[in-house]
Design an enzyme around this catalytic site. Structure first.
Site, short mmCIF file in Angstrom:
data_model
loop_
_atom_site.label_atom_id
_atom_site.label_comp_id
_atom_site.label_asym_id
_atom_site.label_seq_id
_atom_site.Cartn_x
_atom_site.Cartn_y
_atom_site.Cartn_z
N HIS A 1 0.81 -1.22 0.00
CA HIS A 1 0.00 0.00 0.00
C HIS A 1 0.85 1.27 0.00
O HIS A 1 0.34 2.35 -0.28
CB HIS A 1 -0.99 0.00 1.18
N ASP B 1 0.04 -7.63 1.44
CA ASP B 1 0.47 -6.24 1.55
C ASP B 1 2.00 -6.12 1.58
O ASP B 1 2.55 -5.29 2.30
CB ASP B 1 -0.14 -5.57 2.78
N GLY C 1 3.39 6.45 8.09
CA GLY C 1 4.77 6.66 7.64
C GLY C 1 5.69 5.54 8.09
O GLY C 1 6.74 5.32 7.51
N ASN C 2 5.30 4.82 9.17
CA ASN C 2 6.04 3.65 9.59
C ASN C 2 5.80 2.46 8.66
O ASN C 2 6.54 1.47 8.69
CB ASN C 2 5.63 3.20 11.00
N SER C 3 4.76 2.54 7.85
CA SER C 3 4.39 1.43 6.97
C SER C 3 5.57 0.95 6.15
O SER C 3 6.22 1.73 5.47
CB SER C 3 3.28 1.85 6.01
N LEU D 1 -6.61 -25.57 -2.65
CA LEU D 1 -7.10 -26.84 -2.15
C LEU D 1 -8.57 -27.04 -2.49
O LEU D 1 -9.00 -28.13 -2.85
CB LEU D 1 -6.89 -26.91 -0.63
N GLY D 2 -9.36 -25.96 -2.35
CA GLY D 2 -10.78 -26.06 -2.70
C GLY D 2 -11.68 -26.40 -1.53
O GLY D 2 -12.70 -27.08 -1.70
N VAL D 3 -11.33 -25.94 -0.34
CA VAL D 3 -12.17 -26.17 0.83
C VAL D 3 -12.27 -24.89 1.64
O VAL D 3 -11.41 -24.01 1.55
CB VAL D 3 -11.62 -27.29 1.75
#
Length: 331
Positions: free
Chosen positions: A119, A149, A221-223, A275-277
């Protein structure tokens, strides 16, 4: 032993205990308890050259509301976290305008690869990286993964960089001391300290939530900046805070990043298995109803038709107890 001698002995013992405690050498009744570190000077000094400030410029088409400064799209439109808006532009809503934002990142090798949050750099037209000595570089996006992210960018360094060492976030325990370094509100190379408040937090940001919660001060800003253990190793990537909360921040575990970064570097994106579950965690009531001694494993709620799970014979109501030889204790 007379009273004066006893009194002098007590004073000496108290003084010695205080002196040792000031150096973190005394842990009271529990010798295993780690005392508050004397200071974080050496850790901060060694780590700062590997932490960078990131500035971006984005073109907002047709005016409209300013994009989120801190959380970005991975957290959805209805997320419970704080939104930070830039100045409201008084322009023709049909005209484009430039949005500037700030973030952090950290160097992972000497050739200029840098990890940050997706982001921070998503949709950026320009990315400028500033390193600790003040030098600035234009960066390019190598790969992004909105689901976690995470993002990888690269600059062409004038000299070989000082990369940070990646630690093992699985070794973190609640109560361990951690240090965050970044650029909150654009204030570069800010150092804050706290403890690990919890692990494995699910905050509703996406399908792969597994955050480290910390009370080390994290702000806009720490992101994308690093979270360190006391060895000076990166154990997390600072990402989010709670709306209106104090002392509650979240970081992506570095072990998750270790799995993502090589794919971003080689392919520019992440390829995941299917996997489909759909599953849910076991609780005491479910465990009792299925005759389990304790709530362990994952209960299958649904199997997608013609999925790998369907072809393997898995059914609704089955319980997965182990995966790849490891017992499933929690989801």
């Amino acid at each position: 032993m007379n009273g004066t001698l006893i009194k002098k002995t007590m004073v000496l013992t108290f003084a010695l205990t205080f002196l040792l405690a000031s150096f973190g050498l005394v842990a009271g009744a529990n010798a295993k308890t780690t005392m508050v570190p004397v200071n974080f000077t050496e850790l901060a000094k060694d780590a700062k050259p590997g932490v960078v400030n990131i500035r971006t410029v984005k073109t907002i088409k047709g005016g409209g509301r300013v994009f989120r400064h801190f959380f970005g799209r991975p957290f959805g439109e209805g997320n419970p976290f704080e939104e930070f808006f830039g100045p409201s532009p008084r322009q023709d809503p049909q005209k484009d305008f430039k949005q500037r934002s700030l973030g952090s990142g950290f160097i992972i090798d000497r050739d200029g690869f840098i990890v940050t949050n997706n982001h921070v750099i998503e949709d950026a037209d320009e990315i400028t990286v500033k390193i600790a000595n003040g030098d600035e570089y234009k960066a390019e996006i190598i790969g992004r993964d909105p689901s976690t992210d995470l993002a990888l960018i690269k600059v062409e360094p004038k000299e070989r960089f000082s990369p940070l060492v990646l630690g093992d976030s699985n070794e973190l325990a609640v109560g361990n001391w951690v240090v965050a370094i970044g650029s909150p509100f654009g204030l570069e190379q800010t150092v804050t300290a706290g403890i690990v408040s919890a692990k494995g937090r699910v905050i509703g940001s996406g399908p792969y939530d597994d955050f480290i919660q910390t009370d080390a001060s994290i702000n806009p800003g720490n992101s994308g900046g690093p979270l360190f253990n006391m060895k000076g190793e990166v154990v997390g990537i600072n990402t989010a805070i709670v709306a209106g909360g104090q002392g509650i921040g979240f970081a992506i575990p570095v072990n998750m990043a270790k799995q993502i970064i090589p794919q971003l570097r080689d392919e520019g994106h992440v390829t995941r298995g299917w996997l489909g579950v759909t599953v849910q965690a076991m609780n005491e009531e479910l465990a009792d109803s299925f005759g389990l001694g304790k709530p362990t494993g994952a209960l299958i709620n649904e199997v997608v038709k013609d999925s790998p799970a369907d072809e393997a014979g898995l059914q609704r109501g089955d319980i997965l107890l182990t995966y790849d030889g490891e017992t499933i204790e929690e989801l």
